[in-house]
Write a protein that holds these residues in place. Structure first.
Motif: not given
Length: 264
Positions: A65-94
């Protein structure tokens, strides 16, 4: 174990049935405790590993997120990291993350807040000497030493063993007294048996919620939990239809309506 079996055989030969029953209960209790403790240690180890892995993924997502705010990353890379978290995240956070992704007016500050709140909760579950800082509070010190020395690996197996042995003994008592007593007494004993088993499971569930910091503290929830603990007291004084009815009704009301409201 062979020695214990030999003792049982000697007691059986000597017609010492009371000592035989006590020995059998002791053997079963030891076996159950060992099995429950083994499962508890394995569960704690797995939970600790998953907590560490989840914190790593949350940290990676916050970095993205920090790198995305500085235009160093594409939004799709952020999506990849978020979706990777889903197996550990509770339903309300997802659900919150999905709402953020689908919001056309989204901002990263909101997402950062969502991830940090859950990561702080995960950090609160770490009690190792590196991650945990002991607060100058009496309750905080007790909580720290309880988790630090893994007392739950003894307490919870003891509770589970007690519930199991109590359930078996009550069931045996019910079977032994089934014929001589009246129909109403049989029903009363059966209801008391089922309610007592549910009572012990509820006590264990509330205790676990408190230890894992998932209990939602409020005046009402604390009051309801206190009533739950004390609801068995009238039965210790005298067992009658009114006491059993009130006890049973509250147990099931707590199970169906109150318990879910006490969970964060």
């Amino acid at each position: 174990m062979e020695k214990l079996l030999d003792i049982c055989a000697e007691l059986l030969d000597g017609n010492n049935y009371e000592a035989l029953v006590a020995t059998i209960v002791l053997i079963v209790s030891i076996l159950l405790f060992k099995e429950f403790r083994k499962n508890k240690l394995e569960s704690d180890s797995n939970n600790s590993q998953r907590t560490n892995e989840a914190i790593d993924l949350y940290s990676r997502a916050l970095s993205t997120i920090n790198k995305f705010e500085k235009d160093h990353f594409d939004i799709n890379l952020l999506y990849d990291d978020l979706y990777t978290m889903y197996k550990y995240s509770p339903k309300d956070v997802i659900s919150q993350i999905e709402s953020w992704i689908s919001d056309s007016n989204r901002n990263t500050l909101e997402l950062t807040k969502i991830l940090k709140n859950d990561m702080y909760y995960l950090k609160s579950l770490q009690y190792d000497s590196v991650s945990f800082r002991l607060k100058n509070e009496f309750c905080g010190a007790i909580e720290y030493y309880y988790h630090k020395h893994n007392f739950s690996s003894f307490v919870m197996p003891i509770v589970n063993t007690f519930i199991s042995i109590l359930s078996i003994l009550v069931m045996v008592l019910f079977i032994l007294t089934f014929n001589p007593v009246s129909i109403s007494a049989k029903v009363l004993i059966l209801v008391l048996l089922i309610s007592s088993i549910m009572y012990m499971f509820l006590i264990m569930a509330v205790f676990d919620l408190i230890i894992t910091k998932k209990f939602k503290y409020s005046k009402l929830n604390v009051l309801y939990a206190s009533i739950l603990v004390l609801s068995v007291m009238p039965l210790l004084i005298r067992i009658n239809l009114i006491a059993v009815t009130l006890y049973t009704v509250y147990i099931w009301v707590y199970l169906i309506f109150i318990l879910k409201r006490s969970i964060k």
